[in-house]
Design a protein around this motif. Structure first.
Motif, mmCIF file in Angstrom:
data_model
loop_
_atom_site.group_PDB
_atom_site.id
_atom_site.type_symbol
_atom_site.label_atom_id
_atom_site.label_comp_id
_atom_site.label_asym_id
_atom_site.label_seq_id
_atom_site.Cartn_x
_atom_site.Cartn_y
_atom_site.Cartn_z
ATOM 1 N N ASP A 210 5.816 -15.105 -42.326
ATOM 2 C CA ASP A 210 6.039 -14.242 -41.162
ATOM 3 C C ASP A 210 6.123 -12.779 -41.622
ATOM 4 O O ASP A 210 5.517 -11.890 -41.033
ATOM 5 N N HIS A 214 3.612 -9.896 -40.530
ATOM 6 C CA HIS A 214 4.096 -8.670 -39.864
ATOM 7 C C HIS A 214 3.508 -7.443 -40.555
ATOM 8 O O HIS A 214 3.045 -6.497 -39.923
ATOM 9 N N HIS A 297 -0.403 -13.403 -34.558
ATOM 10 C CA HIS A 297 0.753 -13.689 -33.715
ATOM 11 C C HIS A 297 0.327 -14.135 -32.310
ATOM 12 O O HIS A 297 0.928 -15.048 -31.745
ATOM 13 N N HIS A 324 7.784 -20.713 -36.592
ATOM 14 C CA HIS A 324 7.047 -19.491 -36.231
ATOM 15 C C HIS A 324 6.122 -18.994 -37.355
ATOM 16 O O HIS A 324 4.930 -18.768 -37.132
HETATM 17 FE FE FE2 Z 1 6.651 -12.965 -36.447
#
Ligand code: FE2
Length: 434
Positions: A210, A214, A297, A324
């Protein structure tokens, strides 16, 4: 004309915002939570967490700190990992009935996001859809200021402590969606990297990817200068596109993740690696809180929302769920192969920051070099091999593409236009990588 190496386009946006939570980072900062809340004039504080964390040290430290400062502390431990509209409503009911004047969240992104939603709906009651992003909701602006929220992340990934975004799974729509407002950004983030020492390796892998995504998405998003100039400054979106400020955080986060990510996954005792990944998560959170993420995402919302029976080792086994970070990274190599042509130099720069050998690489190699660097890290941390490995096949491509194209805020932040046909191609390219 240009601004900090960004070419300005006549009539388009010529300014960018720098927004962030106040942050205190370091060993032992959780024990200061009570003093901070008292200084913010709080007297009755809701402590948000989940059932597993409620028994662990960080929640105990924060709760005792709030009480030691002379404040009431009421623990809410019913946060759902990967929250839903139902769990958001339950948390909002708790917050409204409790009449709190301060909030502290201790946990991962699910906990921090749930706390944001609960304090919003307790302060400005409305139907859940009122503040939810369009087209799933009405996208009403948050009417005014919100009570203090001290966010204490215990994983090293989501960056939720630095953003004004709260994501949930809409069970009726079978899609992930969220609420986005600068007012939702926590007042203060207390980040103690020692919290990451006890995380299972798959949790570090998921949250670390993640972080990587990002940073990569913020670094490769459409430039802020590509948006039309807003008619008033308050209309400038949080997902404003890549900009000189987000570039700083993204690149340093990529450099740290490149050096420490795999070590942090494989060795819980490697405190240098886990703490460095924690700092990378903070930097990437600041970056994407100011640039916005894009296609990996957007696609993750459908990958997570349409899950049938896949369960992830290291996560609660009671129901199917794609964590996620996993739901994001399974799309990432396919996306960056496609976006490389929009800014090959940046894609190469990102690969180099991650530790890839880019000597002799030309701009034409950007797609393969960056996607190979990601795939290499996916293989060496044991995460699923693409969208196919979390239970999807060709027959699901239409539904996955439809669910992703609905994430307009994220799709619009991509560096190239993407329609449903292009989204289907991205999913086909993401089925398996090795
Ligand atoms: Fe995220």
């Amino acid at each position: 004309m240009s601004c900090c190496h960004y070419a300005l386009v006549p009539g388009n946006e010529a300014a960018f915002s720098v927004d962030l939570s106040a942050i205190q980072f370091g060993h032992g900062v959780l024990a200061d939570a009570g003093e901070h809340l008292r200084a913010m004039s709080c007297r009755r504080v809701a402590v948000f967490t989940d059932r597993t964390l409620a028994r662990l040290e960080p929640v105990d430290v924060v709760t005792r700190a709030v009480q030691a400062a002379g404040l009431d502390a009421v623990v809410y431990d019913r946060v759902r990992v990967e929250p839903t509209d139902v769990s958001f409503r339950a948390a909002a009911d708790f917050a409204r009935e409790g009449r709190f004047d301060g909030y502290v969240s201790v946990g991962g992104g699910s906990v921090i996001d749930t706390c944001k939603a609960a304090l919003l709906y307790a302060t400005y009651p409305a139907d859940l859809r009122a503040y939810v992003n369009a087209p799933a909701g009405e996208a009403r602006p948050v009417p005014g200021p919100l009570p203090p929220h001290v966010a204490c992340p215990t994983t090293c990934g989501t960056g939720s402590e630095c953003t004004g975004i709260a994501v949930f799974d809409d069970l009726t729509l079978k899609a992930k969606t969220g609420i986005a407002s600068r007012r939702l950004r926590p007042t203060l983030a207390l980040i103690d990297p020692t919290c990451t020492r006890t995380l299972p390796s798959m949790v570090v892998a998921a949250s670390g990817f993640d972080v990587l995504c990002h940073a990569l998405e913020s670094f490769t998003a459409r430039p802020y200068t590509a948006r039309p100039r807003p008619d008033r400054p308050s209309a400038r979106p949080m997902s404003q596109g890549r900009n000189p400020w987000s570039d700083v955080g993204s690149l340093e986060a990529l450099r740290l993740a490149g050096k420490y990510f795999v070590r942090a996954v494989h060795d819980a005792a490697d405190s240098e690696a886990r703490e460095s990944l924690s700092w990378a998560a903070t930097l990437a959170g600041i970056a994407f809180g100011n640039a916005g993420v894009h296609l990996p995402h957007a696609m993750s919302y459908a990958v997570a929302g349409l899950v049938r029976d896949w369960r992830c080792p290291g996560y609660p086994p009671d129901e199917p769920m794609v964590p996620h970070g996993i739901s994001v990274v399974v799309n990432a190599p396919s996306v960056f192969r496609a976006t490389a042509a929009t800014s090959p130099g940046r894609h190469l720069q990102a690969a180099e920051a991650l530790g890839a050998d880019t000597r002799g690489a030309s701009e034409g190699d950007a797609a393969s070099v960056l996607s190979a660097a990601l795939i290499d890290r996916m293989r060496s941390t044991g995460v699923p091999n693409g969208v196919g490995a979390v239970g999807y096949a060709e027959a699901d491509v239409d539904a996955l593409a439809r669910g992703s194209i609905l994430q307009k805020r994220l799709v619009d932040n991509a560096p190239m236009p993407v329609d449903e046909g292009a989204m289907r191609a991205l999913f086909r390219g993401a089925m398996a990588y090795w």
